[in-house]
Scaffold this motif. Structure first.
Motif: not given
Length: 653
Positions: A320-327, A329-332, A362-363
């Motif tokens: 959950i932490l990896l998915v959230l962090e990568t998401s 970064v992608e959003i930003a 992607n967003l």
């Protein structure tokens, strides 16, 4: 087995002196005699010599051999023997003949000119039959190699493979392959060809069971390998599961009693996200994560991370932490790129037409995953005994919430930037408003000042197809709006944006559908609370009730309480009606074209039930939760009763 004579072999071997110079080939005429021989030994000797001639690096020689043997290879005994396997003493000859024949066919297929011939395409059904009967044998790799090379050499190659039962064979054999083998690599390439070349409805609708077996087989190399095949598996899994036709496949995967496939995908995704890989691969991992969650639910984000053959394991909350962090970064990154494209790029250097839609896709993936995480965290709060709770620590929960707050702040900054540039239309803006609403539905007080500043703007945003963020359909803002309207300033903003009419429309819609959608109950009460807050502060915020939707609201609230036995439903409906009636009269209502005597009778009965029944209940229970609502009804009735003689007559009868 009959022994062939030494002279038969020697006649085909080059002499020692010749070998050192021009390395002449054995006599092709003699080779053909052996292949057409009457004895097993002759045919096996011929095949053995063909394999020696078909050196991988000498395509010219292979072509010469093929031109000589042509359509007559392999000789007829291959099919004859193959159909009779397992019943006699010639099994050793059959196995040897089979291996040598497949080896030669694979060698032929490595020459593009030969692979493209109709003769080779006609061998596809035979090779599939061999493959289906020789699970795990040493010739499997050469069978897969032949199928791949010949299939890709023909425009109709994939159709031939499919019509010969290729999907069924692949589905049955892939689970038996070693996950790091070349055979698995080739099998995955064949699956990719089938998925990309054939109509999706044909593959997905007719072969859901086979595809589910393939997904489970491909998930293993994705989890355990650390080479290029891992990324081939990643892209193939993403392609299969993200198809618009994958609904039936998702149902089959969901019903599987063994969830090893989803655990394998979880481990593989964590591997990709925590290592330095290309951004495109990380995005594919997010796409795959969203697909799996849509099948098995948000709890997938927190689950087992250990596999029998894995070299390492991860904490259960790492995913959950990896998915959230990568998401995040992608959003930003995507929002920053979109802002640059919209507001900084000059007209002379406009991007390609596909740039903007690609970034929006992607967003959308990243936003979807963030919404999934929001939903999962909200489940933790609702059910403290959830099985997933024991696998997530307090520190992890704090990291998730902090990350969500930060990301929503980034999204709000993007919306502020759009507002400053006068932008109110765009699918990117609509998606941003919806993700903000989703988070505020679970955390109404988050980013409160920013939200209040942008509320009017967010409610005015439209998509490219002119669809607006409509509260009557998108109820995610309901908790936040209820919180905002507890204060006078919030009510002023609420009234100024036209949100009051939107929430009234939302409530009417929910009441009409609530009989078949019991899950709407909490949203109905949130909408009622929001409307009640505004009506109680109407004089302070100076907004009128001339909105035509208030007539429909009176009718809907009366309908909502018909047959209702829950006191909270009766008191909530009657308190809102009482506040609305305080701003008008019976005569004015009856003049309205959409309001009639039947509606007035329904309102009269509602007010009687609330004032008489609830008043008696309150006298016997001073702690009744409806006490405040009863006070609103009784106080309002005292104020407007004389203006509604019919209601007064019914109440006091």
């Amino acid at each position: 087995m009959e022994q062939h004579s030494t002279s038969e072999i020697e006649s085909l071997q080059p002499s020692a002196s010749a070998s050192s110079s021009s390395s002449p080939s054995p006599s092709l005429e003699n080779l053909m005699k052996l292949l057409r021989g009457k004895t097993d030994s002759q045919r096996l000797a011929g095949l053995l010599l063909v394999t020696k001639l078909c050196d991988k690096d000498n395509q010219h020689t292979i072509l010469n051999v093929y031109n000589t043997l042509g359509f007559h290879f392999p000789p007829p005994p291959l099919t004859h023997w193959y159909g009779e396997r397992g019943g006699g003493g010639d099994d050793a000859n059959r196995e040897a003949y089979l291996r040598l024949s497949v080896t030669v066919l694979a060698a032929f297929a490595r020459v593009p000119q030969i692979a493209a011939t109709g003769e080779m395409l006609s061998k596809v059904p035979l090779i599939l039959e061999v493959l289906s009967m020789e699970s795990g044998s040493s010739i499997s790799e050469e069978c897969y190699e032949f199928l791949f090379l010949v299939t890709t050499a023909h425009d109709v190659g994939v159709i031939t493979l499919y019509e010969a039962g290729g999907i069924n064979v692949l589905a049955s054999q892939m689970p038996t392959l070693s996950y790091g083998s070349n055979a698995m690599d080739l099998a995955m390439k064949l699956v990719q060809l089938i998925i990309s070349k054939l109509p999706a409805e044909k593959v997905y609708v007719s072969h859901t069971s086979e595809l589910s077996k393939m997904v489970a087989a491909i998930a293993k190399p994705f989890a355990l390998l650390h080479n290029a095949l891992k990324f081939e598996a990643l892209h193939l899994l993403s392609t299969i599961l993200s198809s618009n036709y994958s609904g039936a496949l998702s149902a089959v995967l969901q019903s599987m009693t063994c969830n090893d496939w989803s655990t394998s995908i979880r481990v593989g995704i964590m591997d990709v996200l925590q290592n330095r890989v290309a951004p495109a691969d990380k995005l594919q991992a997010l796409v795959l994560a969203e697909c799996v969650i849509s099948i098995v639910g948000e709890e997938w984000l927190i689950g087992p991370t250990t596999l029998p053959d894995a070299r390492s394991s991860f904490p259960a909350d790492r995913c959950i932490l990896l998915v959230l962090e990568t998401s995040r970064v992608e959003i930003a990154v995507v929002l920053n790129e979109l802002a640059y494209l919209k507001y900084e790029t000059s007209k002379n250097s406009s991007p390609s037409p596909e740039t903007f839609p690609t970034k929006l896709r992607n967003l959308g993936v990243a936003f979807s995953l963030v919404e999934r995480i929001i939903k999962l965290i909200s489940k933790f709060g609702e059910n403290e005994e959830s099985n997933s709770i024991s696998t997530i620590s307090e520190s992890t929960s704090k990291k998730v919430i902090d990350g969500l707050n930060e990301t929503i702040g980034v999204v709000l900054d993007y919306l502020q930037d759009a507002k400053d540039h006068g932008e109110r239309k765009g699918d990117d803006l609509l998606a941003c408003v919806r993700i903000v609403g989703s988070y505020l539905a679970e955390a109404p007080c988050a980013c409160r000042e920013k939200v209040k500043e942008l509320l009017s703007y967010m409610l005015s945003v439209e998509g490219e197809d002119e669809s607006r963020f409509d509260i009557s359909h998108d109820t995610v803002f309901a908790p936040m709006l209820c919180q905002i309207t507890m204060e006078n300033d919030g009510c002023k903003t609420f009234a100024a944006t036209g949100a009051f009419g939107a929430v009234v429309g939302c409530l009417i819609s929910l009441i009409h559908s609530s009989s078949s959608r019991t899950e709407d109950g909490s949203t109905i009460f949130l909408a009622c609370d929001t409307i009640l807050n505004c009506l109680l502060k109407r004089e302070q915020v100076h907004f009128s009730l001339d909105n035509p939707s208030t007539i429909k609201l009176l009718q809907a609230l009366a309908r909502w309480t018909e047959g209702a036995s829950d006191p909270s439903v009766i008191m909530m409906a009657s308190s809102i009606c009482s506040l609305i009636l305080d701003s008008t009269s019976e005569e004015a209502l009856l003049r309205h074209p959409d309001f009639n005597t039947d509606n007035l009778i329904a309102l009269s009965l509602l007010m009687k039930r609330s004032l008489v029944s609830s008043g008696q209940d309150l006298m016997s229970d001073d702690t009744n939760l409806e006490a405040d609502l009863y006070q609103i009804v009784s106080s309002g009735y005292s104020s407007w009763a004389d203006r509604f003689p019919h209601i007064k007559e019914v109440v006091e009868r």
